[in-house]
Design a protein around this motif. Structure first.
Motif, PDB file in Angstrom:
ATOM      1  N   VAL A  55       0.815  -1.224   0.000  1.00  0.00           N
ATOM      2  CA  VAL A  55       0.000   0.000   0.000  1.00  0.00           C
ATOM      3  C   VAL A  55       0.841   1.262   0.000  1.00  0.00           C
ATOM      4  N   TRP A  56       2.161   1.132   0.045  1.00  0.00           N
ATOM      5  CA  TRP A  56       2.999   2.325   0.058  1.00  0.00           C
ATOM      6  C   TRP A  56       2.851   3.185  -1.197  1.00  0.00           C
ATOM      7  N   PRO A  57       2.521   2.615  -2.377  1.00  0.00           N
ATOM      8  CA  PRO A  57       2.225   3.508  -3.511  1.00  0.00           C
ATOM      9  C   PRO A  57       1.002   4.394  -3.264  1.00  0.00           C
ATOM     10  N   LEU A  58       0.138   3.991  -2.337  1.00  0.00           N
ATOM     11  CA  LEU A  58      -1.046   4.770  -2.002  1.00  0.00           C
ATOM     12  C   LEU A  58      -0.800   5.680  -0.816  1.00  0.00           C
ATOM     13  N   THR A  59      -0.146   5.169   0.220  1.00  0.00           N
ATOM     14  CA  THR A  59       0.142   5.952   1.412  1.00  0.00           C
ATOM     15  C   THR A  59       1.250   5.288   2.219  1.00  0.00           C
TER      16      THR A  59
END
Length: 414
Positions: free
Chosen positions: A66-70
């Motif tokens: 999910v790091w590409p999102l947050t």
């Protein structure tokens, strides 16, 4: 007539160069993380090992999906603990604020003699680093350290009181924390502690607390974990089973990795290994930071609900006394669409497809080995080319090569 010994000399030189290249790393970097001392007296020393690949807990929860999102950027997480070492390499660069020392009015809390708070903070927000596969769940989050206990006069473990925990929670709220992690507990239902939890709830702050480690010593109800609104976290092992020491009860909200988990310490680079619900809670606090960053419209109560209903459920009916609503699922907590939140959430992006856990040896270490390999190849070329020329000349002079020598290259590395 025997051929010249130039090839033997060249092979020996190559072996020496390779051994020098691959044994040049510091000794501690070649060791895995060591367990935190169970009989610690005085300050915790720097870590004596490094986690080269992704630890099992990070592999299981896969927060990098999910790091590409947050990454939790914009969210401050309060750590009510022994302080946090702001100079620890994976927390440096301004990630840790000065904080508050409630045991010494006017004091800071961005140092950590005992090391407990630094280990907790690392699980939440340690930055990515090419020298290790370990990183925090929400590496973009900021850390607000709150020291609520110091070492005993004889160097023994810090002594916490319900009152100091209450003071710490209030200080974290007043310092701007949107999520608070309390990896400590008491069996005393203290009015000051209860009031502090209510103070946080009334100001829309998520409070995450460890359930404690006394399941085999009577399994008492613990606070602040058992207070309404708090996300109480127990521990599982790497097989996903309830850890035998982890507190049970109807107040338990979630479970997370808590046996042999990896994080950082004060005083230098590297990692330690630790066991306990103290180290399960920050996995959930990190997940809460990601949710708050990606879904800023949600209240603290809605964040707790989202973490519970998106958890990997236990086999029994939920909530289970030993596993609560299940194991926190970081990806689902951030990305899943919940019907009950209709009209509240923005359009969700799909998470990137599941892939292999990043291996730092394929990143920074791989680049280093590639560069060194080129250096070795160049050095060998400088020696081998003249050698071949001499051999060609020797052949013209009837130097017979009597046998072929195969050199077994031995490679040592971290």
């Amino acid at each position: 007539m025997r051929p010249p010994r130039l090839l033997e000399t060249t092979a020996s030189l190559a072996a020496v160069v390779l051994l020098t290249v691959f044994s040049g790393a510091p000794a501690f970097a070649q060791q895995p993380p060591q367990p935190l001392p169970t009989d610690q007296k005085g300050c915790l020393g720097p870590p004596q090992g490094t986690e080269r690949s992704a630890p099992w807990a990070q592999q299981r929860l896969a927060p990098e999906r999910v790091w590409p999102l947050t990454t939790g950027t914009g969210i401050t997480v309060g750590i009510v603990d022994s302080g946090v070492d702001g100079g620890s390499p994976q927390l440096s660069g301004g990630k840790v604020t000065a904080g508050v020392d409630v045991t010494a009015p006017g004091g800071r809390a961005d140092t950590d003699c005992y090391g407990h708070g630094t280990f907790v903070a690392g699980i939440i927000a340690a930055s990515r680093d090419t020298t290790t596969g370990f990183a925090g769940v929400a590496p973009g989050a900021s850390i607000l350290p709150i020291r609520c206990a110091k070492l005993g006069e004889d160097g023994s473990a810090p002594v916490l009181t319900a009152a100091s925990l209450g003071d710490g929670i209030r200080a974290a709220v007043d310092g701007g924390a949107r999520v608070i992690n309390v990896s400590a507990s008491t069996t005393v239902d203290d009015p000051k502690l209860s009031s502090a939890v209510s103070y946080a709830a009334n100001r829309d702050v998520v409070v995450v607390a460890s359930a404690a480690n006394s399941a085999q010593q009577g399994d008492p109800v613990t606070y602040p974990a058992a207070y309404p609104g708090v996300i109480a976290v127990g521990a599982i092992d790497r097989d996903g089973k309830h850890a035998d020491f982890s507190q049970t009860g109807s107040f338990l909200s979630l479970v997370a990795p808590g046996v042999g988990v990896t994080s950082i310490g004060p005083g230098g680079p590297g990692q330690w290994q630790g066991t306990g619900t103290s180290y399960s809670a920050p996995f959930v606090a990190g997940a809460a930071a990601l949710v708050r960053a990606y879904h800023p419209q949600l209240s603290a109560g809605q964040v707790k609900h989202r973490l519970q209903v998106t958890a990997d459920p236990p086999a029994a009916a939920r909530p289970d006394p030993g596993l609560g609503w299940g194991t926190v699922n970081v990806v689902a907590a951030v990305t899943r669409v919940l019907p009950e939140e209709a009209g509240v959430l923005r359009q969700l992006a799909s998470p990137p497809p599941m892939g292999p856990v990043p291996d730092p040896e394929g990143e920074g270490n791989g680049r280093m080995v590639a560069v060194l390999s080129l250096v070795v190849a160049g050095a060998l070329a400088l020696v081998l080319v003249p050698a071949l020329r001499l051999m060609r000349g020797g052949s013209e002079r009837n130097w017979a090569v009597r046998r072929t020598v195969r050199v077994r290259s031995r490679e040592t590395g971290p």
